[in-house]
Design a protein around this motif. Structure first.
Motif, PDB file in Angstrom:
ATOM      1  N   UNK A  14      14.428  13.769  12.634  1.00  0.00           N
ATOM      2  CA  UNK A  14      15.705  13.197  12.202  1.00  0.00           C
ATOM      3  C   UNK A  14      15.659  12.613  10.793  1.00  0.00           C
ATOM      4  N   UNK A  15      14.486  12.536  10.184  1.00  0.00           N
ATOM      5  CA  UNK A  15      14.378  11.941   8.854  1.00  0.00           C
ATOM      6  C   UNK A  15      15.073  12.806   7.805  1.00  0.00           C
ATOM      7  N   UNK A  16      15.756  12.157   6.895  1.00  0.00           N
ATOM      8  CA  UNK A  16      16.390  12.839   5.765  1.00  0.00           C
ATOM      9  C   UNK A  16      15.357  12.903   4.642  1.00  0.00           C
ATOM     10  N   UNK A  17      14.548  13.941   4.673  1.00  0.00           N
ATOM     11  CA  UNK A  17      13.436  14.079   3.735  1.00  0.00           C
ATOM     12  C   UNK A  17      13.932  14.178   2.293  1.00  0.00           C
ATOM     13  N   UNK A  18      15.052  14.846   2.080  1.00  0.00           N
ATOM     14  CA  UNK A  18      15.600  14.974   0.721  1.00  0.00           C
ATOM     15  C   UNK A  18      15.934  13.599   0.146  1.00  0.00           C
ATOM     16  N   UNK A  19      16.511  12.727   0.944  1.00  0.00           N
ATOM     17  CA  UNK A  19      16.849  11.376   0.473  1.00  0.00           C
ATOM     18  C   UNK A  19      15.582  10.572   0.208  1.00  0.00           C
ATOM     19  N   UNK A  20      14.578  10.737   1.059  1.00  0.00           N
ATOM     20  CA  UNK A  20      13.314  10.045   0.839  1.00  0.00           C
ATOM     21  C   UNK A  20      12.619  10.572  -0.415  1.00  0.00           C
ATOM     22  N   UNK A  21      12.714  11.885  -0.651  1.00  0.00           N
ATOM     23  CA  UNK A  21      12.180  12.464  -1.891  1.00  0.00           C
ATOM     24  C   UNK A  21      12.831  11.813  -3.109  1.00  0.00           C
ATOM     25  N   UNK A  78       0.819  -1.213   0.000  1.00  0.00           N
ATOM     26  CA  UNK A  78       0.000   0.000   0.000  1.00  0.00           C
ATOM     27  C   UNK A  78       0.851   1.260   0.000  1.00  0.00           C
ATOM     28  N   UNK A  79       1.869   1.301   0.837  1.00  0.00           N
ATOM     29  CA  UNK A  79       2.753   2.469   0.911  1.00  0.00           C
ATOM     30  C   UNK A  79       3.530   2.629  -0.393  1.00  0.00           C
ATOM     31  N   UNK A  80       3.934   1.511  -0.983  1.00  0.00           N
ATOM     32  CA  UNK A  80       4.666   1.551  -2.248  1.00  0.00           C
ATOM     33  C   UNK A  80       3.782   2.107  -3.363  1.00  0.00           C
ATOM     34  N   UNK A  81       2.535   1.643  -3.412  1.00  0.00           N
ATOM     35  CA  UNK A  81       1.617   2.123  -4.447  1.00  0.00           C
ATOM     36  C   UNK A  81       1.400   3.628  -4.333  1.00  0.00           C
ATOM     37  N   UNK A  82       1.284   4.129  -3.114  1.00  0.00           N
ATOM     38  CA  UNK A  82       1.130   5.573  -2.908  1.00  0.00           C
ATOM     39  C   UNK A  82       2.387   6.301  -3.386  1.00  0.00           C
ATOM     40  N   UNK A  83       3.552   5.761  -3.040  1.00  0.00           N
ATOM     41  CA  UNK A  83       4.822   6.399  -3.423  1.00  0.00           C
ATOM     42  C   UNK A  83       4.961   6.489  -4.940  1.00  0.00           C
ATOM     43  N   UNK A  84       4.430   5.519  -5.649  1.00  0.00           N
ATOM     44  CA  UNK A  84       4.515   5.533  -7.115  1.00  0.00           C
ATOM     45  C   UNK A  84       3.609   6.596  -7.728  1.00  0.00           C
ATOM     46  N   UNK A  85       2.675   7.107  -6.952  1.00  0.00           N
ATOM     47  CA  UNK A  85       1.722   8.089  -7.465  1.00  0.00           C
ATOM     48  C   UNK A  85       2.062   9.535  -7.089  1.00  0.00           C
ATOM     49  N   UNK A  86       3.024   9.734  -6.211  1.00  0.00           N
ATOM     50  CA  UNK A  86       3.335  11.086  -5.718  1.00  0.00           C
ATOM     51  C   UNK A  86       4.736  11.514  -6.150  1.00  0.00           C
ATOM     52  N   UNK A  87       5.059  12.770  -5.860  1.00  0.00           N
ATOM     53  CA  UNK A  87       6.361  13.301  -6.298  1.00  0.00           C
ATOM     54  C   UNK A  87       7.307  13.622  -5.149  1.00  0.00           C
ATOM     55  N   UNK A  88       6.962  13.231  -3.938  1.00  0.00           N
ATOM     56  CA  UNK A  88       7.857  13.500  -2.822  1.00  0.00           C
ATOM     57  C   UNK A  88       7.319  12.956  -1.514  1.00  0.00           C
ATOM     58  N   UNK A  89       8.175  13.000  -0.498  1.00  0.00           N
ATOM     59  CA  UNK A  89       7.831  12.426   0.797  1.00  0.00           C
ATOM     60  C   UNK A  89       6.682  13.160   1.468  1.00  0.00           C
ATOM     61  N   UNK A  90       6.675  14.475   1.444  1.00  0.00           N
ATOM     62  CA  UNK A  90       5.595  15.220   2.101  1.00  0.00           C
ATOM     63  C   UNK A  90       4.250  14.916   1.457  1.00  0.00           C
ATOM     64  N   UNK A  91       4.219  14.804   0.154  1.00  0.00           N
ATOM     65  CA  UNK A  91       2.981  14.453  -0.531  1.00  0.00           C
ATOM     66  C   UNK A  91       2.576  13.027  -0.172  1.00  0.00           C
ATOM     67  N   UNK A  92       3.563  12.147  -0.057  1.00  0.00           N
ATOM     68  CA  UNK A  92       3.293  10.770   0.345  1.00  0.00           C
ATOM     69  C   UNK A  92       2.665  10.738   1.736  1.00  0.00           C
ATOM     70  N   UNK A  93       3.210  11.556   2.644  1.00  0.00           N
ATOM     71  CA  UNK A  93       2.676  11.608   4.008  1.00  0.00           C
ATOM     72  C   UNK A  93       1.206  12.002   4.032  1.00  0.00           C
ATOM     73  N   UNK A  94       0.806  12.923   3.174  1.00  0.00           N
ATOM     74  CA  UNK A  94      -0.588  13.378   3.141  1.00  0.00           C
ATOM     75  C   UNK A  94      -1.545  12.260   2.760  1.00  0.00           C
ATOM     76  N   UNK A  95      -1.035  11.226   2.118  1.00  0.00           N
ATOM     77  CA  UNK A  95      -1.868  10.126   1.636  1.00  0.00           C
ATOM     78  C   UNK A  95      -1.805   8.878   2.506  1.00  0.00           C
ATOM     79  N   UNK A  96      -1.040   8.922   3.575  1.00  0.00           N
ATOM     80  CA  UNK A  96      -0.877   7.760   4.456  1.00  0.00           C
ATOM     81  C   UNK A  96      -1.601   8.024   5.768  1.00  0.00           C
ATOM     82  N   UNK A  97      -2.407   7.073   6.196  1.00  0.00           N
ATOM     83  CA  UNK A  97      -3.196   7.260   7.414  1.00  0.00           C
ATOM     84  C   UNK A  97      -2.365   7.044   8.681  1.00  0.00           C
TER      85      UNK A  97
END
Length: 93
Positions: A80-87, A47-66
């Motif tokens: 402490x998360x490296x948001x740039x690397x996750x992006x 589920x998290x992977x499918x969301x990640x394939x539909x968004x353009x970054x970590x913050x957008x991914x967060x908005x779609x995860x419950x």
């Protein structure tokens, strides 16, 4: 023949270089355990992977995860998360 003193002087000059150690401050190639753990779950939870394939970054991914944390208890909003690397990871998916 080179005198013994020459060898000793050269060894003393090189010794600090030979004893320096490099301290690795990464976790499996990621900035820290928290970033690695979040990346691991994004890549391996369907589920998290499918969301990640539909968004353009970590913050957008967060908005779609419950959820607010991984199954291992790592906070998805952690400072402490490296948001740039996750992006970057999400963009490559």
């Amino acid at each position: 023949m080179v005198p013994l003193a020459w060898y000793i002087n050269n060894i003393e000059r090189k010794l600090p270089l030979m004893t320096q150690t490099t301290i690795t401050t990464t976790y499996n190639g990621w900035k820290n355990y928290e970033t690695w753990n979040v990346a691991l779950w994004i890549q391996n939870d369907q589920g998290w992977h499918d969301i990640a394939c539909e968004v353009t970054g970590y913050k957008m991914w967060l908005r779609n995860v419950a959820e607010g944390e991984t199954a291992d208890g790592v906070n998805l909003f952690g400072a402490d998360l490296d948001v740039a690397a996750l992006d970057d990871m999400i963009l490559e998916m």
